[in-house]
Design a protein around this motif. Structure first.
Motif, PDB file in Angstrom:
ATOM      1  N   LYS A   1       6.746   6.155  -5.013  1.00 47.18           N
ATOM      2  CA  LYS A   1       6.351   4.775  -5.304  1.00 47.18           C
ATOM      3  C   LYS A   1       5.789   4.059  -4.077  1.00 47.18           C
ATOM      4  O   LYS A   1       4.833   3.280  -4.191  1.00 47.18           O
ATOM      5  N   GLU A   2       6.370   4.286  -2.918  1.00 42.51           N
ATOM      6  CA  GLU A   2       5.905   3.624  -1.698  1.00 42.51           C
ATOM      7  C   GLU A   2       5.297   4.634  -0.729  1.00 42.51           C
ATOM      8  O   GLU A   2       5.485   4.539   0.488  1.00 42.51           O
ATOM      9  N   PHE A   3       4.553   5.587  -1.273  1.00 39.78           N
ATOM     10  CA  PHE A   3       3.943   6.621  -0.433  1.00 39.78           C
ATOM     11  C   PHE A   3       3.121   6.012   0.694  1.00 39.78           C
ATOM     12  O   PHE A   3       3.116   6.525   1.822  1.00 39.78           O
ATOM     13  N   ASN A   4       2.427   4.907   0.440  1.00 39.27           N
ATOM     14  CA  ASN A   4       1.560   4.300   1.453  1.00 39.27           C
ATOM     15  C   ASN A   4       2.328   3.751   2.646  1.00 39.27           C
ATOM     16  O   ASN A   4       1.722   3.430   3.675  1.00 39.27           O
ATOM     17  N   SER A   5       3.644   3.648   2.520  1.00 37.17           N
ATOM     18  CA  SER A   5       4.463   3.215   3.652  1.00 37.17           C
ATOM     19  C   SER A   5       5.076   4.396   4.398  1.00 37.17           C
ATOM     20  O   SER A   5       5.684   4.206   5.454  1.00 37.17           O
ATOM     21  N   PHE A   6       4.912   5.603   3.844  1.00 35.20           N
ATOM     22  CA  PHE A   6       5.469   6.824   4.445  1.00 35.20           C
ATOM     23  C   PHE A   6       4.403   7.924   4.374  1.00 35.20           C
ATOM     24  O   PHE A   6       4.585   8.941   3.721  1.00 35.20           O
ATOM     25  N   LEU A   7       3.306   7.711   5.057  1.00 30.52           N
ATOM     26  CA  LEU A   7       2.128   8.570   4.894  1.00 30.52           C
ATOM     27  C   LEU A   7       2.284   9.942   5.528  1.00 30.52           C
ATOM     28  O   LEU A   7       1.639  10.896   5.097  1.00 30.52           O
ATOM     29  N   ASN A   8       3.107  10.057   6.553  1.00 33.11           N
ATOM     30  CA  ASN A   8       3.159  11.297   7.330  1.00 33.11           C
ATOM     31  C   ASN A   8       4.532  11.950   7.308  1.00 33.11           C
ATOM     32  O   ASN A   8       5.550  11.289   7.093  1.00 33.11           O
ATOM     33  N   ARG A   9       4.533  13.244   7.548  1.00 35.94           N
ATOM     34  CA  ARG A   9       5.773  13.917   7.917  1.00 35.94           C
ATOM     35  C   ARG A   9       6.070  13.585   9.378  1.00 35.94           C
ATOM     36  O   ARG A   9       5.169  13.277  10.156  1.00 35.94           O
ATOM     37  N   TYR A  10       7.342  13.676   9.751  1.00 38.71           N
ATOM     38  CA  TYR A  10       7.746  13.310  11.111  1.00 38.71           C
ATOM     39  C   TYR A  10       7.257  14.339  12.137  1.00 38.71           C
ATOM     40  O   TYR A  10       6.810  13.989  13.223  1.00 38.71           O
ATOM     41  N   GLU A  11       7.340  15.617  11.797  1.00 41.09           N
ATOM     42  CA  GLU A  11       6.954  16.658  12.739  1.00 41.09           C
ATOM     43  C   GLU A  11       5.463  16.590  13.024  1.00 41.09           C
ATOM     44  O   GLU A  11       4.682  16.088  12.217  1.00 41.09           O
ATOM     45  N   ALA A  12       5.067  17.101  14.185  1.00 41.28           N
ATOM     46  CA  ALA A  12       3.661  17.024  14.559  1.00 41.28           C
ATOM     47  C   ALA A  12       3.337  18.078  15.603  1.00 41.28           C
ATOM     48  O   ALA A  12       4.208  18.535  16.349  1.00 41.28           O
ATOM     49  N   ALA A  13       2.072  18.485  15.637  1.00 41.27           N
ATOM     50  CA  ALA A  13       1.558  19.368  16.683  1.00 41.27           C
ATOM     51  C   ALA A  13       0.610  18.555  17.561  1.00 41.27           C
ATOM     52  O   ALA A  13      -0.005  17.589  17.104  1.00 41.27           O
ATOM     53  N   ASP A  14       0.506  18.936  18.812  1.00 43.49           N
ATOM     54  CA  ASP A  14      -0.367  18.233  19.748  1.00 43.49           C
ATOM     55  C   ASP A  14      -1.804  18.704  19.557  1.00 43.49           C
ATOM     56  O   ASP A  14      -2.120  19.880  19.783  1.00 43.49           O
ATOM     57  N   ALA A  15      -2.680  17.807  19.119  1.00 46.07           N
ATOM     58  CA  ALA A  15      -4.062  18.178  18.795  1.00 46.07           C
ATOM     59  C   ALA A  15      -4.827  18.688  20.010  1.00 46.07           C
ATOM     60  O   ALA A  15      -5.778  19.459  19.868  1.00 46.07           O
TER      61      ALA A  15
ATOM     62  N   PHE B   1       9.624  -1.025   6.700  1.00 49.52           N
ATOM     63  CA  PHE B   1       9.707  -1.068   5.239  1.00 49.52           C
ATOM     64  C   PHE B   1      11.086  -1.555   4.821  1.00 49.52           C
ATOM     65  O   PHE B   1      12.109  -0.974   5.178  1.00 49.52           O
ATOM     66  N   ALA B   2      11.116  -2.631   4.040  1.00 48.83           N
ATOM     67  CA  ALA B   2      12.381  -3.211   3.594  1.00 48.83           C
ATOM     68  C   ALA B   2      12.915  -2.482   2.369  1.00 48.83           C
ATOM     69  O   ALA B   2      12.181  -2.256   1.404  1.00 48.83           O
ATOM     70  N   LEU B   3      14.199  -2.121   2.422  1.00 48.92           N
ATOM     71  CA  LEU B   3      14.837  -1.412   1.314  1.00 48.92           C
ATOM     72  C   LEU B   3      15.504  -2.347   0.308  1.00 48.92           C
ATOM     73  O   LEU B   3      16.106  -1.883  -0.659  1.00 48.92           O
ATOM     74  N   GLN B   4      15.419  -3.654   0.523  1.00 44.92           N
ATOM     75  CA  GLN B   4      15.957  -4.582  -0.454  1.00 44.92           C
ATOM     76  C   GLN B   4      15.198  -4.436  -1.777  1.00 44.92           C
ATOM     77  O   GLN B   4      13.994  -4.154  -1.751  1.00 44.92           O
ATOM     78  N   PRO B   5      15.859  -4.567  -2.917  1.00 42.03           N
ATOM     79  CA  PRO B   5      17.261  -4.993  -3.103  1.00 42.03           C
ATOM     80  C   PRO B   5      18.263  -3.854  -3.082  1.00 42.03           C
ATOM     81  O   PRO B   5      19.452  -4.084  -3.325  1.00 42.03           O
ATOM     82  N   HIS B   6      17.813  -2.640  -2.817  1.00 41.84           N
ATOM     83  CA  HIS B   6      18.738  -1.495  -2.844  1.00 41.84           C
ATOM     84  C   HIS B   6      19.758  -1.580  -1.709  1.00 41.84           C
ATOM     85  O   HIS B   6      20.964  -1.416  -1.913  1.00 41.84           O
ATOM     86  N   ILE B   7      19.243  -1.813  -0.483  1.00 42.47           N
ATOM     87  CA  ILE B   7      20.085  -1.870   0.710  1.00 42.47           C
ATOM     88  C   ILE B   7      19.491  -2.925   1.637  1.00 42.47           C
ATOM     89  O   ILE B   7      18.264  -3.052   1.745  1.00 42.47           O
ATOM     90  N   ASP B   8      20.342  -3.647   2.323  1.00 45.14           N
ATOM     91  CA  ASP B   8      19.874  -4.692   3.237  1.00 45.14           C
ATOM     92  C   ASP B   8      19.519  -4.067   4.585  1.00 45.14           C
ATOM     93  O   ASP B   8      20.270  -4.172   5.561  1.00 45.14           O
ATOM     94  N   PHE B   9      18.364  -3.428   4.625  1.00 48.22           N
ATOM     95  CA  PHE B   9      17.932  -2.768   5.856  1.00 48.22           C
ATOM     96  C   PHE B   9      16.420  -2.596   5.820  1.00 48.22           C
ATOM     97  O   PHE B   9      15.843  -2.329   4.762  1.00 48.22           O
ATOM     98  N   VAL B  10      15.796  -2.761   6.973  1.00 48.10           N
ATOM     99  CA  VAL B  10      14.360  -2.530   7.123  1.00 48.10           C
ATOM    100  C   VAL B  10      14.172  -1.264   7.949  1.00 48.10           C
ATOM    101  O   VAL B  10      14.599  -1.203   9.118  1.00 48.10           O
ATOM    102  N   ILE B  11      13.567  -0.244   7.348  1.00 47.40           N
ATOM    103  CA  ILE B  11      13.278   0.994   8.087  1.00 47.40           C
ATOM    104  C   ILE B  11      12.182   0.692   9.089  1.00 47.40           C
ATOM    105  O   ILE B  11      11.066   0.318   8.709  1.00 47.40           O
ATOM    106  N   PRO B  12      12.453   0.818  10.386  1.00 49.57           N
ATOM    107  CA  PRO B  12      11.421   0.486  11.371  1.00 49.57           C
ATOM    108  C   PRO B  12      10.301   1.519  11.402  1.00 49.57           C
ATOM    109  O   PRO B  12      10.490   2.679  11.021  1.00 49.57           O
ATOM    110  N   SER B  13       9.146   1.098  11.851  1.00 50.11           N
ATOM    111  CA  SER B  13       8.008   2.005  11.970  1.00 50.11           C
ATOM    112  C   SER B  13       8.364   3.165  12.896  1.00 50.11           C
ATOM    113  O   SER B  13       8.947   2.977  13.967  1.00 50.11           O
TER     114      SER B  13
END
Length: 502
Positions: A99-113, A381-393
């Motif tokens: 549902k909120e894919f546009n707020s979580f566009l990438n996987r965390y892991e990465a290779a150095d280009a 990204f704010a998780l309200q109303p599920h949880i009172d927490f904002v996932i930081p960038s």
């Protein structure tokens, strides 16, 4: 001099302790449930993994199932000293993955280009928007029409080799104890060679395969490989310093040579398709990268080798454990095959009990044991109303697929292999997002349908002529190998094969 050195050492230790104390208090300050961690270790919750004492799948499953957060919708833990989230609630999983894919566009892991351009181009590690371009390009290789018209006839050729290979391994005996890993790996690498490189590898016929040799060499752990992989996965911001690489130099060279050798071959699906897309879209990121085709060729081989081969072995193991289930499946296959040597594409896709067996195997042994997403929204990204927490960038959020698919909350007797869970009468009772063996959302596995088809056909053609049983060399339970990224058995799986044509 000695007192000064001791004082300096104490200051360093005190500073380190206070630094870790501050870092590890993150979730307490934000009043979120979290897993406790020793203030004296800089490794967070990764100590066992870094010392190769636990598999990736088991690590994240244990974090998911930890008693401190068993009833929580999410749990905090630490990747080294980086705060990370374990998403435990199906609705939150849907939120992050779909549902909120546009707020979580990438996987965390990465290779150095810069130092690993080939690794950075692979679909799993590419960052948005390059990932989007590559995904659109690669998805055209896995359409239903291509699978039926192009891939399925080629897979049938490998399946005939699989049956002959098994006959050869039986050495004329009616019963014989055989290991599963080699046969399953030869099968999946032969399929990959046929489908994507138009290469008749002949691993099942010859008993050895250059594709299998390359993949086994790449996965053989050494200190440098472990350091590189852990850095790519857990310290992606430092890959430039270690110059970590996804592919070894030998593997990268092998893939480049493979692409060059078939560059003018119009029959090679993968290479031809990617060349055409590069020519049609010359201004896209991937069209300007010389290693783009070799990178995709390399990652497709690894994905098919490590996941599909292990899954076929796990499925046969579970069927050998329960002879009644195996007999029911063989009866269905006997009717479907009739007097023919092959199943039609429609039969392979629709046989009900075969599908139920394979779906249950994917529940216990998912193709992706865990997945993650990185919050890419600048303001968080704010998780309200599920949880009172904002996932930081920049914060990673993990989903333990192995954990949720073995959770008694969603799966009664979760460790019991029971294909009836996926019977038409019961499948509606499965909680949404509690079954995602290939991931979910736009980042979900691009080859999931092909992977399921490959599993179905491998099981069907092995059981067409043989019955499998537990024997004195069969391990009583499967333990996952801590030295591999995907789920793989630590112990060789031995089964007794009995000649018993349908």
């Amino acid at each position: 001099m000695l007192p000064f050195c001791l004082a300096l050492l104490l200051l360093v230790l005190l500073f380190s302790y206070l630094h870790l104390l501050e870092r590890y208090s993150y979730f307490r300050r934000h009043q979120l449930p979290y897993l406790p961690v020793s203030t004296w270790t800089p490794l967070g919750h990764l100590k066992q993994l870094l010392f190769l004492r636990i598999s990736f799948g088991d690590l994240f499953k244990n974090i998911y199932a930890d008693e401190h957060t068993r009833e929580a919708k999410l749990a905090g833990f630490f990747v080294f000293q980086t705060p990370a989230l374990m998403i435990r609630d199906p609705e939150l999983i849907r939120l992050v993955l779909i549902k909120e894919f546009n707020s979580f566009l990438n996987r965390y892991e990465a290779a150095d280009a810069r130092h690993d351009p080939m690794g950075a181009l692979t679909l799993p590690l590419a960052k948005y928007p390059q990932w989007r371009e590559s995904r659109q390009c690669m998805s055209q290789l896995f359409t239903s029409g291509r699978m039926k018209q192009r891939m399925y006839p080629l897979m049938q050729q490998v399946l005939m080799d699989l049956e002959r290979h098994l006959v050869k391994r039986m050495c004329g005996q009616s019963e014989r104890v055989l290991p599963l890993s080699e046969m399953c790996q030869l099968y999946t690498t032969d399929v990959t060679g046929k489908l994507f490189y138009s290469w008749d590898v002949g691993g099942l016929r010859e008993g050895k395969s250059p594709l299998r040799q390359q993949t086994k060499q790449l996965f053989r752990p050494d200190v440098q490989k472990v350091l590189h992989f852990m850095c790519i996965f857990f310290l992606p911001q430092w890959t430039w310093l270690l110059r970590a690489k996804v592919f070894s130099m030998d593997y990268a060279h092998f893939m480049r040579q493979l692409v060059r050798r078939h560059a003018t071959d119009t029959q090679v699906d993968l290479i031809r398709q990617l060349q055409q897309l590069q020519q049609a879209r010359p201004h896209t990121h991937y069209a300007q990268e010389a290693d783009f085709i070799a990178a995709q060729a390399g990652i497709i081989l690894l994905a098919g080798f490590e996941t599909s081969s292990a899954l076929l072995g796990f499925t046969l193991y579970e069927l050998a454990k329960q002879p009644k289930l195996q007999q029911r499946l063989r009866q269905e296959l006997a009717t479907a095959f009739g007097g023919d040597a092959q199943l039609s594409y429609e039969a392979a896709a629709t046989l009900p009990y075969l599908k139920m067996v394979c779906l249950e195997a994917l529940r216990l042994y998912p193709a992706a044991a865990f997945i993650n997403r990185e919050c890419t929204r600048a303001e968080g990204f704010a998780l309200q109303p599920h949880i009172d927490f904002v996932i930081p960038s920049g914060m990673p959020a993990y989903v333990s697929i192995l954990g949720i698919q073995r959770d008694a909350k969603y799966w009664p007797k979760p460790l019991h292999f029971d294909p009836e869970r996926f019977a038409p009468a019961h499948i509606k009772n499965i909680s949404p997002m509690s079954y995602i063996p290939f991931g979910a959302g736009p980042h979900g596995c691009i080859g999931s349908r092909l992977g399921l088809l490959q599993l179905k056909l491998g099981v069907a053609h092995i059981l067409r002529s043989h019955r499998v049983e537990f024997c004195e060399r069969t391990v009583p339970e499967i333990r996952f190998n801590p030295k591999t990224f995907m789920l793989e058995s630590l112990d060789e799986l031995y089964l007794r094969f009995c000649v018993d044509p349908l």
